[in-house]
Design an enzyme around this catalytic site. Structure first.
Site, PDB file in Angstrom:
ATOM      1  N   SER A 434       0.805  -1.224   0.000  1.00 49.35           N
ATOM      2  CA  SER A 434       0.000   0.000   0.000  1.00 49.35           C
ATOM      3  C   SER A 434       0.834   1.268   0.000  1.00 49.35           C
ATOM      4  O   SER A 434       0.432   2.272  -0.606  1.00 49.35           O
ATOM      5  CB  SER A 434      -0.982  -0.004   1.175  1.00 49.35           C
ATOM      6  OG  SER A 434      -0.299  -0.199   2.388  1.00 49.35           O
ATOM      7  N   HIS A 485       0.689   5.219   4.329  1.00 45.25           N
ATOM      8  CA  HIS A 485      -0.179   5.711   3.261  1.00 45.25           C
ATOM      9  C   HIS A 485       0.079   7.201   2.986  1.00 45.25           C
ATOM     10  O   HIS A 485       0.193   7.611   1.828  1.00 45.25           O
ATOM     11  CB  HIS A 485      -1.649   5.498   3.638  1.00 45.25           C
ATOM     12  CG  HIS A 485      -2.022   4.060   3.787  1.00 45.25           C
ATOM     13  ND1 HIS A 485      -3.216   3.649   4.345  1.00 45.25           N
ATOM     14  CD2 HIS A 485      -1.357   2.923   3.454  1.00 45.25           C
ATOM     15  CE1 HIS A 485      -3.272   2.324   4.338  1.00 45.25           C
ATOM     16  NE2 HIS A 485      -2.154   1.865   3.815  1.00 45.25           N
TER      17      HIS A 485
END
Length: 504
Positions: A434, A485
């Site tokens: 991610s 993220h």
């Protein structure tokens, strides 16, 4: 109902053939390599869950062209759902057949004492008439792990082991006893509670475990289950080696108490196989009422509903790097699952062992920054990341070119991983692509901003930033790594800005 029988004749026989070949093929493969030759050390979960899932998907890919005769009444919708229904039924049958295999081919043994235990690993149910548990070899430990899609459960396990001897008169040996008693107590704690409440629940459970162990009856069981390759067995092995060394690498027999049915011929499981087959066939027959029948389906590539799905995994001239990254992530997931890592809720210890990002990165294990990018905390984590990767890769490979795309991907992943470690002061176990994917997302957003044409790019930018904000929001109420993220997204934007400045 027109042409209904034609649809049934075209779909049902090939589906039943796939069921027959897959069920008997997997059973035969396991019988030869696991039961007879005993050369495969796969966990029961790999045999009973992961391999059936994999085999059912592969089988439907092979026979997908048979479904081309089906057309949805609404031309805008495809018939992929019928493949999904067949795959689900096939997977359920394969799972059931492996449970039946375990019951049918597991051997039972009734013996006078522990000296008579068979070395055959297929002897799984053992009834010992007389034995003595020597608590001088007793060892125990607590282990906790996070489970649930969003890490909402904290599972605390209390494992304990003790040596099983022939009788109380047997003198303790200098070397390692061969047979061991193993058991565990477990408690699920709501991980969303406050730290004080979780600590209070943990302390109460800890005290109860100590009390229960002190009064534990080691002889109150009908028989023992012989533990094979599993997560629990790995923990028990380590506990035993903490009691006494094993210089000769002696194979240990670890037994867990059970009060279940000693002899199980698997008849009830076999009955469920035919129930699932009957219900599944009925669902398929019912589903075939709705699509239209095409007498001569087109052979054009665009008519194959499954073609796009397959092509996603195959590198092409226009779409090269993304399929390779996708294949590597899926391959690593499959390999770890075959090595016994739980494909749904892997333990933190397993992830660390195979390369999760931890503070060890700062102490010589720099390779973890790369290995962690190809590991995932369960199949849902993998699917979510890969779907986003494919969508972004479809656009961004053409925008940035292969070299810049792969530079942004890996550099963003590295920055995201290191930043996350620093943010959490090293108290982190991280896996997943991610960080790198958010880097591609940030790069995409910056490339749209630099086009200086907000009228045409505003919808794409709104979708990107909405997805980013929603992920951060859900990260706040779960155990998602928001730091990775955020820093991945920002680093992706900065890399594109740097490329733009140098280009200018």
């Amino acid at each position: 109902m027109k042409n209904y029988l034609k649809k049934v004749q075209h779909i049902l026989p090939i589906f039943l053939l796939a069921v027959f070949l897959c069920v008997f093929g997997l059973a035969l493969f396991r019988y030869i390599f696991d039961y007879k030759l005993q050369i495969l050390a796969l966990s029961d979960k790999a045999w009973e869950i992961f391999l059936p899932m994999l085999l059912s998907v592969l089988s439907l890919i092979v026979i997908r062209k048979r479904f081309k005769i089906l057309r949805h009444k609404d031309p805008s919708k495809d018939t992929f759902i019928y493949l999904v229904i067949c795959a689900a039924v096939l997977c359920a049958l394969l799972v059931n057949s492996q449970f039946y295999y375990n019951a049918k081919f597991s051997k039972n043994q009734t013996i006078e004492n522990v000296d008579k235990i068979s070395s055959d690993k297929n002897v799984k149910h053992i009834k010992i008439k007389s034995y003595y548990v020597d608590d001088s070899y007793l060892n125990y430990k607590f282990e906790s792990d996070v489970s649930g899609k969003y890490g909402e459960n904290l599972i605390v396990n209390f494992y304990f082991v003790a040596a099983i001897l022939k009788d109380s008169l047997e003198e303790p040996k200098d070397d390692l006893p061969e047979v061991w008693f193993a058991n565990k107590f477990s408690k699920k704690i709501n991980n969303r509670e406050s730290d004080d409440k979780k600590n209070a629940e943990y302390k109460a459970f800890r005290e109860k475990c100590y009390q229960d162990l002190e009064h534990f009856n080691f002889y109150n069981n009908a028989y023992f289950l012989r533990l094979s390759t599993s997560e629990d067995k790995t923990v028990y092995d380590k506990l035993i080696l903490n009691v006494v060394e094993n210089p000769q690498n002696k194979k240990l027999i670890i037994l867990s108490p059970s009060n279940g049915k000693f002899v199980d011929d698997g008849k009830s499981i076999l009955a469920w196989f035919f129930k699932i087959l009957g219900i599944g066939t009925f669902i398929i027959l019912f589903a075939l009422i709705f699509p239209k029948y095409v007498e001569k389906p087109s052979n054009a590539k665009e008519d194959d509903d499954f073609k796009f799905f397959i092509n996603v995994f195959i590198p092409s001239k226009e779409f090269f790097i993304t399929p390779i990254l996708l294949d590597l992530n899926v391959l690593v997931f499959i390999i770890l699952s075959l090595f016994g890592v739980n494909p749904f809720e892997p333990k933190t210890e397993e992830l660390i062992r195979f390369g999760a990002l931890t503070s060890a990165f700062f102490h010589g294990e720099s390779w973890r920054i790369f290995s962690s990018m190809f590991m995932h905390a369960g199949i849902m984590h993998l699917v979510q990341n890969m779907v986003v990767l494919v969508i972004l890769g479809f656009f961004c490979e053409n925008i940035f070119g292969r070299k810049r795309f792969i530079i942004i991907y890996f550099l963003s992943g590295i920055v995201a991983g290191i930043s996350s470690l620093l943010w959490h002061n090293g108290n982190l176990v991280a896996v997943g692509a991610s960080g790198a994917i958010f880097g591609i997302m940030g790069a995409f957003a910056m490339s749209l901003i630099l086009q200086n044409n907000f009228k045409e790019t505003k919808l794409a930018l709104l979708i990107i930033f909405a997805y980013f904000i929603v992920n951060i929001f859900f990260g706040l109420i779960s155990n998602a790594d928001n730091a990775a993220h955020i820093f991945g997204f920002i680093s992706g934007m900065l890399f594109v800005l740097i490329f733009y400045i140098f280009k200018e």
